[in-house]
Enzyme design. Structure first.
Site, PDB file in Angstrom:
ATOM      1  N   THR A 135      46.555  -7.279 -28.962  1.00 53.36           N
ATOM      2  CA  THR A 135      46.232  -5.937 -29.472  1.00 53.36           C
ATOM      3  C   THR A 135      47.220  -4.932 -28.883  1.00 53.36           C
ATOM      4  O   THR A 135      47.375  -4.853 -27.662  1.00 53.36           O
ATOM      5  CB  THR A 135      44.790  -5.574 -29.093  1.00 53.36           C
ATOM      6  OG1 THR A 135      43.936  -6.569 -29.650  1.00 53.36           O
ATOM      7  CG2 THR A 135      44.405  -4.209 -29.631  1.00 53.36           C
ATOM      8  N   ALA A 264      20.497  -2.026 -29.484  1.00 51.56           N
ATOM      9  CA  ALA A 264      20.508  -1.084 -28.355  1.00 51.56           C
ATOM     10  C   ALA A 264      20.524  -1.866 -27.044  1.00 51.56           C
ATOM     11  O   ALA A 264      20.042  -2.988 -26.971  1.00 51.56           O
ATOM     12  CB  ALA A 264      19.276  -0.197 -28.421  1.00 51.56           C
ATOM     13  N   CYS A 272      37.726  -6.194 -24.523  1.00 53.73           N
ATOM     14  CA  CYS A 272      38.320  -5.582 -25.719  1.00 53.73           C
ATOM     15  C   CYS A 272      37.877  -4.147 -25.982  1.00 53.73           C
ATOM     16  O   CYS A 272      38.704  -3.243 -25.997  1.00 53.73           O
ATOM     17  CB  CYS A 272      38.013  -6.460 -26.929  1.00 53.73           C
ATOM     18  SG  CYS A 272      38.550  -8.141 -26.702  1.00 53.73           S
ATOM     19  N   ARG A 340      34.718  -9.267 -17.493  1.00 54.51           N
ATOM     20  CA  ARG A 340      35.568  -8.082 -17.498  1.00 54.51           C
ATOM     21  C   ARG A 340      34.817  -6.868 -18.064  1.00 54.51           C
ATOM     22  O   ARG A 340      34.228  -6.931 -19.133  1.00 54.51           O
ATOM     23  CB  ARG A 340      36.851  -8.349 -18.302  1.00 54.51           C
ATOM     24  CG  ARG A 340      37.810  -9.251 -17.546  1.00 54.51           C
ATOM     25  CD  ARG A 340      39.022  -9.589 -18.373  1.00 54.51           C
ATOM     26  NE  ARG A 340      38.728 -10.570 -19.398  1.00 54.51           N
ATOM     27  CZ  ARG A 340      39.615 -11.018 -20.275  1.00 54.51           C
ATOM     28  NH1 ARG A 340      40.841 -10.561 -20.259  1.00 54.51           N
ATOM     29  NH2 ARG A 340      39.271 -11.915 -21.176  1.00 54.51           N
TER      30      ARG A 340
HETATM   31  C1  UGA Z   1      35.119  -7.796 -29.876  1.00 60.85           C
HETATM   32  C2  UGA Z   1      35.049  -7.760 -31.418  1.00 60.85           C
HETATM   33  O1  UGA Z   1      33.712  -8.030 -31.849  1.00 60.85           O
HETATM   34  C3  UGA Z   1      36.000  -8.802 -32.014  1.00 60.85           C
HETATM   35  O2  UGA Z   1      36.006  -8.678 -33.436  1.00 60.85           O
HETATM   36  C4  UGA Z   1      37.416  -8.544 -31.489  1.00 60.85           C
HETATM   37  O3  UGA Z   1      38.342  -9.496 -31.988  1.00 60.85           O
HETATM   38  C5  UGA Z   1      37.386  -8.636 -29.970  1.00 60.85           C
HETATM   39  O4  UGA Z   1      36.474  -7.630 -29.455  1.00 60.85           O
HETATM   40  C6  UGA Z   1      38.794  -8.371 -29.464  1.00 60.85           C
HETATM   41  O5  UGA Z   1      39.300  -7.251 -29.661  1.00 60.85           O
HETATM   42  O6  UGA Z   1      39.435  -9.296 -28.959  1.00 60.85           O
HETATM   43  P1  UGA Z   1      34.039  -9.313 -27.945  1.00 60.85           P
HETATM   44  O7  UGA Z   1      34.564  -8.271 -27.015  1.00 60.85           O
HETATM   45  O8  UGA Z   1      34.314 -10.745 -27.661  1.00 60.85           O
HETATM   46  O9  UGA Z   1      34.627  -9.063 -29.436  1.00 60.85           O
HETATM   47  O10 UGA Z   1      32.462  -9.153 -27.997  1.00 60.85           O
HETATM   48  P2  UGA Z   1      31.367  -8.507 -28.977  1.00 60.85           P
HETATM   49  O11 UGA Z   1      30.478  -9.562 -29.462  1.00 60.85           O
HETATM   50  O12 UGA Z   1      31.990  -7.624 -29.971  1.00 60.85           O
HETATM   51  O13 UGA Z   1      30.525  -7.620 -27.927  1.00 60.85           O
HETATM   52  C7  UGA Z   1      31.126  -6.521 -27.238  1.00 60.85           C
HETATM   53  C8  UGA Z   1      30.106  -5.805 -26.397  1.00 60.85           C
HETATM   54  O14 UGA Z   1      29.184  -5.080 -27.210  1.00 60.85           O
HETATM   55  C9  UGA Z   1      29.226  -6.728 -25.523  1.00 60.85           C
HETATM   56  O15 UGA Z   1      29.083  -6.142 -24.244  1.00 60.85           O
HETATM   57  C10 UGA Z   1      27.896  -6.780 -26.253  1.00 60.85           C
HETATM   58  O16 UGA Z   1      26.806  -7.014 -25.399  1.00 60.85           O
HETATM   59  C11 UGA Z   1      27.842  -5.377 -26.829  1.00 60.85           C
HETATM   60  N1  UGA Z   1      27.007  -5.253 -28.050  1.00 60.85           N
HETATM   61  C12 UGA Z   1      27.355  -5.910 -29.182  1.00 60.85           C
HETATM   62  C13 UGA Z   1      25.899  -4.415 -28.017  1.00 60.85           C
HETATM   63  O17 UGA Z   1      25.561  -3.780 -26.991  1.00 60.85           O
HETATM   64  N2  UGA Z   1      25.160  -4.277 -29.169  1.00 60.85           N
HETATM   65  C14 UGA Z   1      25.489  -4.907 -30.323  1.00 60.85           C
HETATM   66  O18 UGA Z   1      24.776  -4.718 -31.336  1.00 60.85           O
HETATM   67  C15 UGA Z   1      26.604  -5.763 -30.327  1.00 60.85           C
END
Ligand code: UGA
Length: 449
Positions: A135, A264, A272, A340
């Site tokens: 990125t 929530a 990321c 992280r």
């Molecule tokens: C995120 C994106 O979802 C991917 O599409 C992207 O490729 C990736 O970043 C990246 O840029 O490499 P990731 O960081 O692995 O993926 O994890 P997510 O599943 O998106 O969760 C991110 C954070 O949001 C976590 O802390 C999760 O607990 C939180 N989250 C997620 C919430 O608090 N509520 C939600 O409804 C969803």
């Protein structure tokens, strides 16, 4: 640039696939390399960390990612690992750049590792294309193009191919993506990247390089915004007696809004969203524009774990001093060992700063570098962490927490007070088991027995 004269062949062997050099053996590079090997390409993965390459060479996998170890084992004949950049590039048709781009002190993305890769390509005359998956800020591709030209690599094509895989399901996301975005100024390079993805099930969208770079940052910012927005609605629910879970279920049924990323909780973390929102803010600021909505998205998220701690503290009579608190979950989300920028860092650090003793549990998390003392208090099970504690807080939505003997935990705690930072459990049921149960965007339930 001339395209190699053969097509990928998933049966492998000498005639099969392109030769791809993947730079970076982290969460992105390993998944990218292993998936390309599965698609029939010959892949060499290069990293600068000796320990990582040693582990991979001896058949181990240095990170936890669902299905990755199996994928690497199944495609071992098409995968090699090296520390040597020249060896990786030798004979490669395509270089995939998957190195990390961490935040600098100023919040910009640190591109130094990308430049190191580009510098190592001098003399790679047989190379057809360089593709950046890391990125990066918009405009990076243009700079890489200019650097390739300066290095005498005018014949090498350039493409941006941002990744949208989420940790914990990255192998699945790579092979079944919502879309493959390819940004390139020349159709031949775009075609080559399309060919590399033959066998991947998902639509491909070809565009200019800057737009492809922007798609990634915009997508992550909007996903983070959805969560922060939900967390703000949750706060308003708390003070007005509404239940955020019921609200979100109904709001998400509107097909224009959708149900995803509206859970929530104590905030988003990971490698990321925090880094990419800082990079997008810095990029806008560098151009003289303050991205106001994004700033609010980040501010809301910074507040979220602190609000949880403050609410717990109020419930405990205004002080943590001399109390023991169990922190359930350290990883930034379930299904990964990645810690992280995990909300657990802020939560555990705040508790310690306020004089609490912290006992934690997590089934997979790596030791937290920002809070190394946490490892010393790590327990083998959630109930062990909660035994004798004055309060517990769920920080990661591990499915194991659904299986806990909560009645037993309530009796084992000095004070059965649970803050569910991921709204994992049922409030009424937890009240009936003897807990004072607090959660996000829902009314606190007091023990009913
Ligand atoms: C995120 C994106 O979802 C991917 O599409 C992207 O490729 C990736 O970043 C990246 O840029 O490499 P990731 O960081 O692995 O993926 O994890 P997510 O599943 O998106 O969760 C991110 C954070 O949001 C976590 O802390 C999760 O607990 C939180 N989250 C997620 C919430 O608090 N509520 C939600 O409804 C969803």
């Amino acid at each position: 640039m001339s395209l190699p004269g053969f097509r990928p062949n998933s049966s492998g062997g000498d005639a099969g696939g392109y030769r791809i050099a993947v730079f970076g053996a982290g969460y992105i590079g390993l998944v990218t390399g292993a998936c390309f090997a599965k698609l029939g390409h010959q892949v060499v993965i290069r990293d600068i960390q000796e320990e990582r390459i040693d582990t991979l060479r001896s058949g181990g996998v240095p990170i936890h990612e669902e299905g990755l170890a199996e994928l690497i084992a199944e495609n071992a004949d098409r995968l090699t690992f090296t520390l040597d950049a020249a060896e990786a590039v030798r004979g490669a048709h395509v270089v995939y750049v998957c190195v990390d781009t961490p935040s600098t002190a100023a919040g910009d993305a640190d591109l130094s590792r990308i430049w190191q890769v580009i510098d190592s390509l001098r003399g790679a005359d047989q190379l057809a294309a360089v593709v950046v998956k890391s990125t990066v800020p918009v405009g990076t591709g243009e700079q890489v193009r200019a650097a390739l030209d300066r290095a005498g690599l005018q014949h090498v094509g350039y493409a941006s191919n941002p990744e949208f895989t989420a940790e914990g399901r990255a192998v699945h996301d790579f092979l079944h993506p919502d879309r493959v975005v390819i940004g390139s100024a020349d159709p031949e390079t775009a075609k080559l990247v399309t060919l590399l993805h033959e066998g991947v099930e998902g639509p491909e969208i070809v565009m200019d390089v800057a737009s492809a770079e922007m798609v990634k940052l915009a997508a992550n910012a909007l996903l983070a915004a959805k969560i922060s927005f939900t967390n703000e609605i949750a706060t308003v629910c708390e003070t007005n007696g509404a239940d955020v879970e019921q609200v979100v279920r109904a709001v998400g049924l509107d097909h224009r809004l959708g149900p995803h990323f509206m859970k929530a909780g104590v905030g988003w973390g990971g490698s990321c969203f925090p880094k990419d929102s800082r990079a997008l803010q810095a990029m806008a600021n560098n151009g003289g524009y303050a991205f106001q909505m994004l700033r609010a998205v980040v501010d809301v998220n910074d507040l979220q774990p602190r609000r949880a701690i403050q609410r717990l503290k109020d419930e405990l009579g205004g002080a943590f001093h001399d109390l023991t608190v169990a922190v359930l979950g350290i990883a930034f989300k379930a299904g990964t060992d990645d810690v992280r920028e995990a909300p657990s860092t802020i939560i555990a650090s705040r508790l310690v700063a306020e004089g609490a003793t912290v006992r934690c549990w997590d089934p997979l998390a790596r030791p937290l570098k920002t809070a190394p003392w946490l490892s010393a208090t790590r327990c083998a099970s959630p109930v062990e962490a909660m035994t004798g504690a004055d309060a517990a807080i769920i920080v990661t939505e591990w499915p194991e927490l659904l299986e806990v003997d909560w009645a037993g935990a309530a009796s084992a705690m000095a004070r059965p007070l649970l803050f569910d930072g991921r709204n994992l459990l049922d409030p009424e049921q937890m009240g009936s088991l003897g807990f004072t149960y607090m959660s996000v965007g829902r009314t606190t339930v007091r023990a009913s027995r």
